[in-house]
Design a protein around this motif. Sequence first.
Motif, PDB file in Angstrom:
ATOM      1  N   ASP A  20       0.841  -1.192   0.000  1.00 21.71           N
ATOM      2  CA  ASP A  20       0.000   0.000   0.000  1.00 21.71           C
ATOM      3  C   ASP A  20       0.872   1.236   0.000  1.00 21.71           C
ATOM      4  O   ASP A  20       0.969   1.963   0.965  1.00 21.71           O
ATOM      5  CB  ASP A  20      -0.904  -0.012   1.245  1.00 21.71           C
ATOM      6  CG  ASP A  20      -2.009   1.009   1.121  1.00 21.71           C
ATOM      7  OD1 ASP A  20      -2.159   1.592   0.030  1.00 21.71           O
ATOM      8  OD2 ASP A  20      -2.699   1.223   2.129  1.00 21.71           O
ATOM      9  N   ASN A 308     -14.502   1.214  -3.084  1.00 25.43           N
ATOM     10  CA  ASN A 308     -13.745  -0.048  -3.084  1.00 25.43           C
ATOM     11  C   ASN A 308     -12.616  -0.064  -4.100  1.00 25.43           C
ATOM     12  O   ASN A 308     -12.123  -1.138  -4.455  1.00 25.43           O
ATOM     13  CB  ASN A 308     -14.701  -1.222  -3.364  1.00 25.43           C
ATOM     14  CG  ASN A 308     -15.824  -1.285  -2.351  1.00 25.43           C
ATOM     15  OD1 ASN A 308     -15.600  -1.046  -1.164  1.00 25.43           O
ATOM     16  ND2 ASN A 308     -17.029  -1.587  -2.814  1.00 25.43           N
ATOM     17  N   LYS A 310      -9.513   0.513  -3.960  1.00 30.09           N
ATOM     18  CA  LYS A 310      -8.225  -0.062  -3.549  1.00 30.09           C
ATOM     19  C   LYS A 310      -8.168  -1.574  -3.740  1.00 30.09           C
ATOM     20  O   LYS A 310      -7.089  -2.166  -3.818  1.00 30.09           O
ATOM     21  CB  LYS A 310      -7.936   0.288  -2.089  1.00 30.09           C
ATOM     22  CG  LYS A 310      -7.586   1.754  -1.875  1.00 30.09           C
ATOM     23  CD  LYS A 310      -7.178   2.023  -0.435  1.00 30.09           C
ATOM     24  CE  LYS A 310      -6.780   3.469  -0.251  1.00 30.09           C
ATOM     25  NZ  LYS A 310      -6.321   3.751   1.133  1.00 30.09           N
ATOM     26  N   LYS A 399      -3.090   4.713  -2.811  1.00 28.78           N
ATOM     27  CA  LYS A 399      -2.921   5.564  -1.630  1.00 28.78           C
ATOM     28  C   LYS A 399      -2.527   4.736  -0.410  1.00 28.78           C
ATOM     29  O   LYS A 399      -3.110   3.687  -0.131  1.00 28.78           O
ATOM     30  CB  LYS A 399      -4.222   6.318  -1.328  1.00 28.78           C
ATOM     31  CG  LYS A 399      -4.298   7.684  -1.960  1.00 28.78           C
ATOM     32  CD  LYS A 399      -5.539   8.417  -1.471  1.00 28.78           C
ATOM     33  CE  LYS A 399      -5.617   9.816  -2.063  1.00 28.78           C
ATOM     34  NZ  LYS A 399      -6.863  10.501  -1.620  1.00 28.78           N
ATOM     35  N   SER A 401      -2.699   5.934   2.710  1.00 26.03           N
ATOM     36  CA  SER A 401      -3.588   6.266   3.824  1.00 26.03           C
ATOM     37  C   SER A 401      -4.989   5.731   3.572  1.00 26.03           C
ATOM     38  O   SER A 401      -5.317   5.248   2.489  1.00 26.03           O
ATOM     39  CB  SER A 401      -3.644   7.782   4.015  1.00 26.03           C
ATOM     40  OG  SER A 401      -4.285   8.383   2.907  1.00 26.03           O
ATOM     41  N   ASP A 402      -5.812   5.821   4.607  1.00 21.05           N
ATOM     42  CA  ASP A 402      -7.206   5.380   4.482  1.00 21.05           C
ATOM     43  C   ASP A 402      -8.095   6.462   3.867  1.00 21.05           C
ATOM     44  O   ASP A 402      -9.275   6.221   3.602  1.00 21.05           O
ATOM     45  CB  ASP A 402      -7.768   5.002   5.859  1.00 21.05           C
ATOM     46  CG  ASP A 402      -7.120   3.740   6.413  1.00 21.05           C
ATOM     47  OD1 ASP A 402      -6.680   2.913   5.595  1.00 21.05           O
ATOM     48  OD2 ASP A 402      -7.046   3.608   7.657  1.00 21.05           O
ATOM     49  N   SER A 403      -7.562   7.655   3.680  1.00 15.91           N
ATOM     50  CA  SER A 403      -8.368   8.746   3.138  1.00 15.91           C
ATOM     51  C   SER A 403      -8.713   8.477   1.680  1.00 15.91           C
ATOM     52  O   SER A 403      -7.954   7.827   0.948  1.00 15.91           O
ATOM     53  CB  SER A 403      -7.619  10.073   3.248  1.00 15.91           C
ATOM     54  OG  SER A 403      -6.472  10.054   2.425  1.00 15.91           O
ATOM     55  N   ARG A 404      -9.869   8.951   1.267  1.00 18.90           N
ATOM     56  CA  ARG A 404     -10.305   8.794  -0.115  1.00 18.90           C
ATOM     57  C   ARG A 404     -10.720  10.150  -0.661  1.00 18.90           C
ATOM     58  O   ARG A 404     -11.320  10.964   0.030  1.00 18.90           O
ATOM     59  CB  ARG A 404     -11.496   7.835  -0.223  1.00 18.90           C
ATOM     60  CG  ARG A 404     -11.205   6.400   0.096  1.00 18.90           C
ATOM     61  CD  ARG A 404     -12.299   5.494  -0.501  1.00 18.90           C
ATOM     62  NE  ARG A 404     -13.629   5.930  -0.132  1.00 18.90           N
ATOM     63  CZ  ARG A 404     -14.350   5.433   0.868  1.00 18.90           C
ATOM     64  NH1 ARG A 404     -13.839   4.483   1.621  1.00 18.90           N
ATOM     65  NH2 ARG A 404     -15.557   5.871   1.121  1.00 18.90           N
TER      66      ARG A 404
END
Length: 442
Positions: A20, A308, A310, A399, A401-404
């Motif tokens: 990731d 979804n 990722k 990405k 990070s978990d940010s979208r």
Amino acid sequence: MGKFLLMLFFAFTIFSCGTDTDAGEFVVGSDYLALNNKVVMVDTVTVEMSTINFDSLVTSSQSRILVGNYDDPIFGKIKSNSYFQISGSSYSLSNSGSDTEAVNFVFDSISMILKYDNYYYGDTTQVQKFDIHRLTQKVKPNVDDKSFYNNSTLTYSDEVLGTISYKPRPTEKDSINIRMSDAFGQDIFQKIKKREITGFDNFTEYLKGLVLVPSGTNSSSAIGFNVSTSKVRLYYSKYQADNDDDSLILDFTIADASKQFNSVSLDKTGTIIQNLPISTQRLSSSQTNRQGFIQSGTGVACRIDFPNIKQLKYISANGAIVDAQLFLKPVNNSYSDKYPLSDSLKVYVGDNLNRISSPLLNAAGNSVYGILNKKSDEFNENIGYTIPLGNFLQKEMLKASDSRSALILTLPGISKSVDRLVLGDQKHSQNKIQIKVYYISY
């Protein structure tokens, strides 16, 4: 039991393979397109749609006087007042500057002249009506950024200085002429004649500005007028002049475009978007008949999320999104000659609070637009907007990070028009979003 183990193995693979990290832009070269590399097209990516409402839009310095009101069958009641400050190129009568000659001048009339700028929205076959009022508050923003917004207002007198009822001809080259109050014109004339008004400062103390306010209950359009060529014209002449050729004029124009703005309001009561939340939240298309909404002037915009995306990186140990196309369809019967489709969509990248960070860019760094395919078929299945977004989805997929990020869709002229659009979401019965993502394994 075998199927369960296979599904468990697949799930473990999805959540454990790959790294990731943000690899940045992916450039496809000839090595990656070799025959032993596999390209797959994925058209089942989840696309979520919602409607948002910007807190405000800057409507000053847009070079358009936008005035009108109408009842939109989908969006509700639209109204646009236009506020502006005027100033004179001269504050003396005639060119001689002679006080002796000025004594012989008399007031004739005063009018507002508005020249169309070719913009209109709604039904121009119906009579449009608006009034002219005098401002009782200076044309000065209440904030430090020196801008006015679609929700800005200024106080004005109840007295009507002029009114007009007309059928708009917005694509013509002519103007409309609104006769204004003789008492108002006479007052300005006398103050200039007596040298009580000699310049901009004492003129704006006397007349802070004007506002055009729609007043008809059966009006059905919003009309644009050109700021630079519109004016208030005062007519005067020499006492007992022989003919009309001796008539003289004094013009007052909108010299400072930053002191002109349009206050655009939307009454959503009783509509499907009446519960549109504050600017940092969103109204899911699942609550609006599987539809998303856009309207210029009022700040209504459409948000597109890919929750979804990722998961695509788990298709293979090494792979990338090399292209992607999003096809958005206007909802059948939501557009017409009165409410035509825009030729394009403006596309921005926004965060979870609907804050725009940048325009959507392609790999070359150029802005990406949604382009309308106008070629219709029997069921209007081909009419829609195509947005290329491979570069965006590749970055979202990688990405760390978990940010979208999301896409935020608006129409061109968002700050000086009232164009609108209704789009179907991924579960709409007739006008579904279509997405095609091309993924290469290498």
